[in-house]
Design a protein around this motif. Structure first.
Motif, short mmCIF file in Angstrom:
data_model
loop_
_atom_site.label_atom_id
_atom_site.label_comp_id
_atom_site.label_asym_id
_atom_site.label_seq_id
_atom_site.Cartn_x
_atom_site.Cartn_y
_atom_site.Cartn_z
N PRO A 114 14.73 58.00 -51.32
CA PRO A 114 13.69 57.83 -50.29
C PRO A 114 14.08 56.82 -49.21
CG PRO A 114 13.05 56.71 -52.30
CD PRO A 114 14.30 57.46 -52.63
N THR A 115 14.69 57.31 -48.14
CA THR A 115 15.05 56.47 -47.01
C THR A 115 14.57 57.13 -45.72
OG1 THR A 115 17.22 57.56 -46.82
CG2 THR A 115 17.10 55.58 -48.20
N ARG A 116 14.66 56.37 -44.64
CA ARG A 116 14.26 56.93 -43.34
C ARG A 116 15.17 58.08 -42.93
NH1 ARG A 116 9.18 55.03 -42.34
NH2 ARG A 116 9.07 52.81 -42.89
N GLN A 117 16.45 57.95 -43.23
CA GLN A 117 17.38 59.02 -42.91
C GLN A 117 17.06 60.29 -43.69
OE1 GLN A 117 21.45 58.00 -43.61
NE2 GLN A 117 22.27 59.87 -42.71
N SER A 118 16.76 60.15 -44.98
CA SER A 118 16.40 61.31 -45.78
C SER A 118 15.11 61.95 -45.26
CB SER A 118 16.23 60.91 -47.24
OG SER A 118 17.43 60.39 -47.77
N LEU A 119 14.18 61.12 -44.81
CA LEU A 119 12.93 61.66 -44.25
C LEU A 119 13.21 62.49 -43.00
CD1 LEU A 119 9.84 61.77 -44.31
CD2 LEU A 119 9.82 59.65 -42.99
N GLY A 120 14.10 61.99 -42.12
CA GLY A 120 14.46 62.75 -40.94
C GLY A 120 15.14 64.06 -41.27
N LEU A 121 16.03 64.02 -42.26
CA LEU A 121 16.72 65.25 -42.66
C LEU A 121 15.74 66.26 -43.24
CD1 LEU A 121 19.95 63.76 -44.31
CD2 LEU A 121 19.75 64.89 -42.10
#
Length: 265
Positions: free
Chosen positions: A12-19
């Motif tokens: 759960p990271t911001r990058q994963s959320l964007g992806l």
């Protein structure tokens, strides 16, 4: 974890959320395109089904007429002329060419029949008797073969479209019921984890700020206490000196006007 399809195994990271949001958008666009493709193919499939039914009905009538026409030839000639036709025919007069039709990215073969007018090897068949019946029978069977070619083209397109529609519908259902819900669950999971991390960070910063305030207040109190102790010590040193001076009286002025008895002059 909500839903029966689960979620993706991501950190759960911001990058994963964007992806995941990009993946969800792509899945929705792909679902829309495949849905429209399925609808277009289904519409064409129904049209081909209707045309196949019409072609089969037409085929039944044409073959019936051709059978009667062949019977008339046999009666008029007085026997079977099949061997004469086989011996006379050297090249194919009735020919078929193919082409492709693009229907929403699916290439459907189409068979088109035509007659080569320059080829007429068995034109003298039935010259003695029954020539009219032979000519009519040839035209009738030509129409029957044309109907057969049309039916073969429709049947081939029917089989291809049936397989393609099944594949497209499976993809549409997989995107609609598996990929999109799983991606949405993953996005919800990442948002909840990020919110939890934000709350933990806020709580940690609040605790650190409170500790700094307490440490600052304790340091100020310690400095103030030391200052009070220093003032008290200074006052304690000044008071005995003042008291002793008061007990001894005023200090005599050696430069004053009173005479000193010890001075000879």
């Amino acid at each position: 974890m909500s839903g029966a399809v689960g979620r993706e195994a991501v950190f759960p990271t911001r990058q994963s959320l964007g992806l995941m949001k990009s993946k969800l958008k792509g899945a929705e666009v792909g679902h829309s395109l495949l849905k429209r493709k399925s609808e277009a193919l289904t519409k064409r499939f129904r049209d081909i089904t209707r045309r196949i039914d019409e072609a089969k009905r037409k085929m039944g009538r044409v073959m019936q007429i051709a059978a009667f026409s062949l019977a008339e030839v046999s009666y008029a000639v007085g026997g079977d002329i099949g061997y004469q036709v086989q011996e006379s025919a050297k090249q194919a007069r009735f020919r078929v060419r193919t082409k492709q039709e693009n229907v929403s990215g699916v290439f459907l073969p189409q068979f088109e029949s035509y007659i080569e007018e320059s080829v007429n090897d068995f034109g003298l068949t039935g010259l003695g008797k029954g020539g009219m019946q032979v000519q009519r029978c040839r035209e009738t069977y030509a129409r029957a073969v044309e109907t057969l070619v049309e039916l073969a083209s429709l049947q081939t397109a029917f089989v291809i479209l049936d397989e393609v529609i099944k594949v497209v519908n499976r993809r549409v259902n997989a995107i609609e019921h598996v990929i999109i819900p799983r991606t949405e669950n993953t996005i919800k999971y990442i948002n909840s984890e990020l919110d939890e991390l934000d709350r933990e960070e806020f709580y940690r910063l609040k605790k650190v700020s409170n500790k700094k305030q307490r440490d600052s207040a304790a340091a100020d109190a310690e400095i103030l206490a030391k200052r009070h102790q220093a003032d008290a010590a200074a006052m304690a040193t000044v008071e005995p000196a003042t008291q002793a001076q008061g007990e001894l009286g005023a200090t005599p002025d050696v430069l004053g006007e009173q005479e000193d008895t010890d001075v000879i002059f």
